[in-house]
Design a protein around this motif. Structure first.
Motif, PDB file in Angstrom:
ATOM      1  N   ILE A  14       8.837 -16.292  71.566  1.00  0.00           N
ATOM      2  CA  ILE A  14       8.919 -15.625  72.863  1.00  0.00           C
ATOM      3  C   ILE A  14       7.511 -15.369  73.359  1.00  0.00           C
ATOM      4  N   PRO A  15       7.315 -15.371  74.671  1.00  0.00           N
ATOM      5  CA  PRO A  15       5.999 -15.036  75.198  1.00  0.00           C
ATOM      6  C   PRO A  15       5.713 -13.560  74.990  1.00  0.00           C
ATOM      7  N   SER A  16       4.485 -13.200  75.180  1.00  0.00           N
ATOM      8  CA  SER A  16       4.088 -11.818  75.016  1.00  0.00           C
ATOM      9  C   SER A  16       4.877 -10.920  75.956  1.00  0.00           C
ATOM     10  N   VAL A  17       5.413  -9.845  75.433  1.00  0.00           N
ATOM     11  CA  VAL A  17       6.162  -8.901  76.247  1.00  0.00           C
ATOM     12  C   VAL A  17       5.234  -8.272  77.284  1.00  0.00           C
ATOM     13  N   ARG A  18       3.976  -8.110  76.945  1.00  0.00           N
ATOM     14  CA  ARG A  18       3.021  -7.480  77.848  1.00  0.00           C
ATOM     15  C   ARG A  18       2.763  -8.310  79.098  1.00  0.00           C
ATOM     16  N   SER A  19       3.118  -9.586  79.090  1.00  0.00           N
ATOM     17  CA  SER A  19       2.854 -10.422  80.247  1.00  0.00           C
ATOM     18  C   SER A  19       3.912 -10.262  81.341  1.00  0.00           C
ATOM     19  N   TYR A  20       4.980  -9.572  81.060  1.00  0.00           N
ATOM     20  CA  TYR A  20       6.038  -9.380  82.049  1.00  0.00           C
ATOM     21  C   TYR A  20       5.761  -8.157  82.921  1.00  0.00           C
ATOM     22  N   ARG A  21       6.148  -8.238  84.188  1.00  0.00           N
ATOM     23  CA  ARG A  21       5.929  -7.134  85.111  1.00  0.00           C
ATOM     24  C   ARG A  21       6.738  -5.913  84.694  1.00  0.00           C
ATOM     25  N   PHE A  84       8.271  -2.445  71.747  1.00  0.00           N
ATOM     26  CA  PHE A  84       6.919  -2.993  71.878  1.00  0.00           C
ATOM     27  C   PHE A  84       6.332  -3.402  70.532  1.00  0.00           C
ATOM     28  N   ILE A  85       6.605  -2.619  69.498  1.00  0.00           N
ATOM     29  CA  ILE A  85       6.097  -2.966  68.160  1.00  0.00           C
ATOM     30  C   ILE A  85       6.741  -4.252  67.666  1.00  0.00           C
ATOM     31  N   SER A  86       8.052  -4.381  67.831  1.00  0.00           N
ATOM     32  CA  SER A  86       8.715  -5.601  67.361  1.00  0.00           C
ATOM     33  C   SER A  86       8.251  -6.813  68.155  1.00  0.00           C
ATOM     34  N   ALA A  87       7.969  -6.642  69.440  1.00  0.00           N
ATOM     35  CA  ALA A  87       7.452  -7.763  70.229  1.00  0.00           C
ATOM     36  C   ALA A  87       6.077  -8.193  69.732  1.00  0.00           C
ATOM     37  N   SER A  88       5.240  -7.226  69.350  1.00  0.00           N
ATOM     38  CA  SER A  88       3.918  -7.603  68.841  1.00  0.00           C
ATOM     39  C   SER A  88       4.036  -8.274  67.470  1.00  0.00           C
ATOM     40  N   LEU A  90       6.639 -10.108  66.481  1.00  0.00           N
ATOM     41  CA  LEU A  90       7.132 -11.462  66.757  1.00  0.00           C
ATOM     42  C   LEU A  90       6.022 -12.362  67.297  1.00  0.00           C
ATOM     43  N   ARG A  91       5.144 -11.792  68.110  1.00  0.00           N
ATOM     44  CA  ARG A  91       4.035 -12.578  68.653  1.00  0.00           C
ATOM     45  C   ARG A  91       3.079 -13.016  67.537  1.00  0.00           C
ATOM     46  N   THR A  92       2.755 -12.122  66.609  1.00  0.00           N
ATOM     47  CA  THR A  92       1.857 -12.506  65.515  1.00  0.00           C
ATOM     48  C   THR A  92       2.535 -13.484  64.555  1.00  0.00           C
ATOM     49  N   GLN A  95       2.193 -16.818  66.188  1.00  0.00           N
ATOM     50  CA  GLN A  95       0.825 -17.322  66.077  1.00  0.00           C
ATOM     51  C   GLN A  95       0.411 -17.573  64.632  1.00  0.00           C
ATOM     52  N   LYS A  96       1.331 -17.340  63.717  1.00  0.00           N
ATOM     53  CA  LYS A  96       1.108 -17.532  62.280  1.00  0.00           C
ATOM     54  C   LYS A  96      -0.077 -16.699  61.769  1.00  0.00           C
ATOM     55  N   ARG A  97      -0.142 -15.450  62.254  1.00  0.00           N
ATOM     56  CA  ARG A  97      -1.201 -14.535  61.838  1.00  0.00           C
ATOM     57  C   ARG A  97      -0.631 -13.262  61.219  1.00  0.00           C
ATOM     58  N   TRP A  98       0.678 -13.196  60.996  1.00  0.00           N
ATOM     59  CA  TRP A  98       1.290 -11.951  60.554  1.00  0.00           C
ATOM     60  C   TRP A  98       1.128 -11.757  59.054  1.00  0.00           C
ATOM     61  N   SER A  99       0.826 -10.524  58.671  1.00  0.00           N
ATOM     62  CA  SER A  99       0.801 -10.150  57.253  1.00  0.00           C
ATOM     63  C   SER A  99       1.145  -8.662  57.157  1.00  0.00           C
ATOM     64  N   TRP A 100       1.669  -8.278  56.026  1.00  0.00           N
ATOM     65  CA  TRP A 100       2.031  -6.880  55.824  1.00  0.00           C
ATOM     66  C   TRP A 100       0.804  -5.985  55.882  1.00  0.00           C
ATOM     67  N   ILE A 101      -0.301  -6.432  55.327  1.00  0.00           N
ATOM     68  CA  ILE A 101      -1.519  -5.616  55.302  1.00  0.00           C
ATOM     69  C   ILE A 101      -1.977  -5.310  56.734  1.00  0.00           C
ATOM     70  N   ASN A 102      -2.079  -6.354  57.572  1.00  0.00           N
ATOM     71  CA  ASN A 102      -2.501  -6.130  58.958  1.00  0.00           C
ATOM     72  C   ASN A 102      -1.515  -5.234  59.699  1.00  0.00           C
ATOM     73  N   TYR A 103      -0.232  -5.441  59.466  1.00  0.00           N
ATOM     74  CA  TYR A 103       0.788  -4.621  60.125  1.00  0.00           C
ATOM     75  C   TYR A 103       0.634  -3.154  59.733  1.00  0.00           C
TER      76      TYR A 103
END
Length: 111
Positions: A14-21, A84-88, A90-92, A95-103
């Motif tokens: 999904i595209p970034s939730v922040r990009s929607y009006r 908003f947290i779940s959207a971020s 899903l976005r990471t 982008q294949k950048r998600w990890s538990w440590i970063n979260y």
């Protein structure tokens, strides 16, 4: 005849939730909800209980009505924050950048 090869998108693509009006409007609603919760807590510190006011005027009645929505505003705030947290997340993942440590670092530094 050429057959065009199509591939399916993953469910989290999904595209970034922040990009929607409407995201701005949801953020505004979340901010208003947090402000009403704050004012509700402040009311208990600075003002009398509504039952102790002998002759409440229009302003006091409206103020009490607004600050009485604290529980509902807490629910609205947490639901929108979770959205908003779940959207971020899903976005990471996308982008294949998600990890538990970063979260966990991101969530704990927000507190």
């Amino acid at each position: 005849m050429l057959v065009e090869k199509t591939h399916t998108q993953p469910i989290y693509n999904i595209p970034s939730v922040r990009s929607y009006r409407w995201s701005t409007h949801l953020d505004l609603l979340r901010g208003l909800a947090s402000l009403l919760v704050f004012i509700g807590h402040l009311k208990f510190l600075l003002f009398l209980e509504y039952s102790e006011v002998s002759n409440p005027n229009f302003f006091i009645k409206r103020f009490n009505s607004l600050t009485g929505l604290g529980h509902q505003c807490v629910i609205i705030f947490f639901v929108l924050s979770g959205f908003f947290i779940s959207a971020s997340v899903l976005r990471t993942i996308q982008q294949k950048r998600w990890s538990w440590i970063n979260y966990l670092v991101t969530r704990l530094t927000r507190l």
